[in-house]
Design a protein around this motif. Structure first.
Motif, PDB file in Angstrom:
ATOM      1  N   GLN A  49       0.832  -1.188   0.000  1.00  0.00           N
ATOM      2  CA  GLN A  49       0.000   0.000   0.000  1.00  0.00           C
ATOM      3  C   GLN A  49       0.874   1.248   0.000  1.00  0.00           C
ATOM      4  OE1 GLN A  49      -2.998  -1.147   3.258  1.00  0.00           O
ATOM      5  NE2 GLN A  49      -4.222  -0.069   1.725  1.00  0.00           N
ATOM      6  N   GLY A  50       0.433   2.242  -0.752  1.00  0.00           N
ATOM      7  CA  GLY A  50       1.182   3.479  -0.842  1.00  0.00           C
ATOM      8  C   GLY A  50       2.362   3.438  -1.787  1.00  0.00           C
ATOM      9  N   ASP A  97       0.711   4.993  -8.816  1.00  0.00           N
ATOM     10  CA  ASP A  97       0.968   5.391  -7.433  1.00  0.00           C
ATOM     11  C   ASP A  97      -0.283   5.074  -6.617  1.00  0.00           C
ATOM     12  OD1 ASP A  97       2.098   6.498  -5.193  1.00  0.00           O
ATOM     13  OD2 ASP A  97       2.576   8.428  -6.128  1.00  0.00           O
ATOM     14  N   LEU A  98      -0.149   4.213  -5.619  1.00  0.00           N
ATOM     15  CA  LEU A  98      -1.293   3.803  -4.805  1.00  0.00           C
ATOM     16  C   LEU A  98      -1.487   4.762  -3.629  1.00  0.00           C
ATOM     17  CD1 LEU A  98      -0.725  -0.065  -4.581  1.00  0.00           C
ATOM     18  CD2 LEU A  98      -1.993   1.226  -6.314  1.00  0.00           C
ATOM     19  N   VAL A  99      -2.757   4.996  -3.291  1.00  0.00           N
ATOM     20  CA  VAL A  99      -3.111   5.820  -2.139  1.00  0.00           C
ATOM     21  C   VAL A  99      -3.998   4.976  -1.221  1.00  0.00           C
ATOM     22  CG1 VAL A  99      -4.049   8.008  -1.345  1.00  0.00           C
ATOM     23  CG2 VAL A  99      -3.140   7.819  -3.676  1.00  0.00           C
ATOM     24  N   PRO A 127     -10.014  -4.772   4.239  1.00  0.00           N
ATOM     25  CA  PRO A 127      -8.638  -4.281   4.405  1.00  0.00           C
ATOM     26  C   PRO A 127      -7.937  -3.963   3.080  1.00  0.00           C
ATOM     27  CG  PRO A 127      -9.019  -6.223   5.760  1.00  0.00           C
ATOM     28  CD  PRO A 127     -10.205  -6.097   4.850  1.00  0.00           C
ATOM     29  N   GLU A 128      -6.940  -3.093   3.203  1.00  0.00           N
ATOM     30  CA  GLU A 128      -5.969  -2.821   2.137  1.00  0.00           C
ATOM     31  C   GLU A 128      -6.624  -2.317   0.853  1.00  0.00           C
ATOM     32  OE1 GLU A 128      -2.735  -6.140   3.723  1.00  0.00           O
ATOM     33  OE2 GLU A 128      -3.594  -6.352   1.724  1.00  0.00           O
ATOM     34  N   CYS A 129      -7.421  -1.275   0.982  1.00  0.00           N
ATOM     35  CA  CYS A 129      -8.046  -0.673  -0.187  1.00  0.00           C
ATOM     36  C   CYS A 129      -7.171   0.451  -0.729  1.00  0.00           C
ATOM     37  CB  CYS A 129      -9.412  -0.117   0.170  1.00  0.00           C
ATOM     38  SG  CYS A 129     -10.585  -1.405   0.605  1.00  0.00           S
TER      39      CYS A 129
END
Length: 562
Positions: free
Chosen positions: A131-132, A143-145, A152-154
């Protein structure tokens, strides 16, 4: 971050194959490059569930014909989170795409479990992403936000391109106190807003709802109070995928001195994935359903599947008193920590009535406050997202038409340009020129998982089932000799029809009379033609049934000429 292979023409396009104009079946394609040199990235590949117009269908899958025909230009599939409407089609549709699948650790556990049911499961290249994280998938600078949701982990997905940057929110909400897990990363959203967001492609599920979403911490507090005052056995049903909620419930049970029992395969699958991913607290223990009878009634809490009234889920069997291990009686309680999805109201009410008939208390709300929270943003959160990201355009997604149009109107009220009319199969040019919809005629549709088969949504078997459910079925067997006489008495078999007409005459006799009349109306020399007899008998039987019953059943006629 340098992305190799970017073409001289940096055109950026967006193509939803599912999820815009409906809730569920999420499949979104982003493309970089001109039409003759375009690379694609798929975000999510989900399912939806059939409605009453699709009898016998197990699961609805997306029709991916467009990208199947261009799969050599598909860089990968990125899954935003592990809900079935975003990840559920991967296992079945992957053989038609054969590209890497990018998922977080928790989603990877669930996907690998599902792939074990498929012969090609070991072939799927699963790439776990943090994540991130920021990384490349082909031409795509991704790019993950981190965002809060109900699993979990959306992740939201930010894509940087020379033609402009796009922010695909996925499913999200702002929850400053999520009880467990991380809140949405507002600081990162603000930084991306500083960098520039050409298009915000945004969740519309609650665009009609004012205010802000209830936090999971508030729900956890209220559930603890509700569970603590129950005297008998307690069952609690919620969406199994909501791990934060399951943890809050388990903590509340522990505080009340109750042992948690997991009932239903989905509960076990999700809790085990959370435990294996390091998301489940070690001090929270649970038992299997076969332990339920041995636990004192005031010391047990059953976490059960079936909050949406699913006929085969654990709660439906408990309500009918048919579960082999979990029995509830007068003085026991069932708590619904869930929202009834539109279309499921009748099924949920049916189960609640069955529970009430047996003296079981039904709890859907508490005087302390809400015992369920949505995982999607209300209008107050949409406003907050606009202020953080400052998009040039908003394109509503993840909603039915009423949600999409309400979201567009709301965004325009904040001075943001929108692109209305985006629906599944509409190719949207996002940049570098002004966003617009191309009249592309891209094929879209639905596929049905029907038992062990995958069928096109237009397959006549589903239409026939629907007609069967309304009008019933008659089968007729006719045997004709070469002289044109009946070689044996016709045989009629009926299903789904009344036994007698309004005068009390057997419907089978009315049908037989129609068979004789039809055959005898055909000149004897022409009775050697089975197709002619079949058509005449079918018309005659259906007409007779309509005359005496008012409905025209399906009719199948077998003709043998000896």
């Amino acid at each position: 971050m340098t992305v190799t292979g970017t073409p001289a023409n940096p055109e950026l396009v967006f193509l939803p194959l599912g999820g815009i104009g409906e809730i569920g079946l999420n499949v979104y394609l982003y493309g970089i490059g001109p039409e003759d040199d375009r690379q694609w990235l798929m975000i999510d590949c989900g399912i939806t569930f059939p409605d009453d117009s699709e009898p016998g269908v197990d699961v609805v899958l997306p029709d991916l014909r467009f990208i199947e025909n261009d799969r050599q230009n598909l860089a990968g599939i990125l899954i935003t989170h592990a809900h079935e409407d975003h990840i559920g089609a991967v296992a079945e549709m992957w053989p038609k795409l054969r590209v890497p699948v990018y998922v977080t650790k928790f989603a990877a556990h669930l996907l690998r479990s599902k792939l074990q049911e498929h012969s090609h499961g070991s072939e799927v290249p699963i790439v776990e992403m943090a994540q991130g994280a920021r990384f490349n998938i082909g031409r795509f600078d991704v790019d993950l936000v981190t965002v809060a949701h109900s699993i979990p982990e959306c992740n939201s997905v930010f894509i940087r391109t020379p033609a402009g940057n796009v922010l695909h929110t996925g499913d999200w909400k702002f929850d400053d106190t999520p009880a467990y897990g991380d809140p949405s990363d507002e600081a990162k959203f603000a930084r991306l807003g500083d960098e520039g967001v050409r298009a915000l492609i945004c969740d519309s599920t609650n665009a009609l709802v004012e205010g802000i979403s209830v936090t999971e911490e508030v729900v956890a507090t209220n559930l603890k109070l509700v569970i603590g005052r129950q005297k008998g056995r307690v069952a609690l049903t919620t969406f199994a995928s909501n791990v934060n909620r399951l943890i809050s419930i388990s903590e509340a049970a522990r505080a009340a001195g109750r042992e948690v029992v997991l009932v239903g395969r989905a509960m076990h699958r999700i809790v085990e994935a959370a435990r294996d991913s390091g998301l489940w607290p070690e001090h929270l223990t649970y038992s299997d359903q076969d332990a339920f009878p041995s636990i004192p009634r005031d010391k047990v809490l059953a976490l059960v599947t079936g909050s949406q009234g699913e006929a085969q889920a654990a709660l439906a069997r408990i309500a009918k008193g048919e579960h082999p291990f979990v029995k509830f009686d007068q003085g026991d309680s069932v708590i619904f920590s869930s929202r009834t999805i539109p279309g499921n109201e009748d099924s949920v009410i049916r189960i609640q009535n069955q529970l009430a008939d047996r003296g079981i208390s039904i709890i859907t709300e508490a005087h302390e406050g809400p015992i369920h929270a949505s995982g999607h943003p209300r209008r107050g959160e949409l406003t907050r997202m606009y202020r953080l990201t400052r998009p040039q355009y908003v394109i509503p997604m993840h909603g039915e038409p009423r949600h999409l149009e309400a979201h567009a109107t709301f965004a325009e009220g904040h001075g943001i340009m929108t692109l209305r009319g985006v629906r599944d199969g509409k190719l949207v040019h996002l940049g570098p020129n002004s966003p617009h919809i191309a009249d592309s005629g891209i094929p879209i549709g639905r596929l049905y998982r029907d038992g062990n088969l995958v069928l096109d949504a237009g397959d006549p078997c589903v239409t026939e089932r629907r007609r069967l459910s309304w009008n019933g079925y008659i089968a007729v067997s006719v045997v004709i000799s070469r002289s044109g006489d009946f070689a044996a008495d016709p045989v009629v078999s009926m299903a789904g029809l009344p036994a007698r007409d309004a005068k009390g005459l057997p419907m089978s006799e009315r049908a037989l009379s129609a068979v004789y009349n039809a055959v005898e109306s055909i000149p004897r020399p022409r009775r050697k033609d089975p197709a002619l007899i079949r058509d005449a008998v079918t018309r005659s039987v259906r007409a007779e049934m309509r005359l005496v019953w008012g409905k025209k059943p399906l009719c199948s006629v077998l003709v043998s000429v000896l």
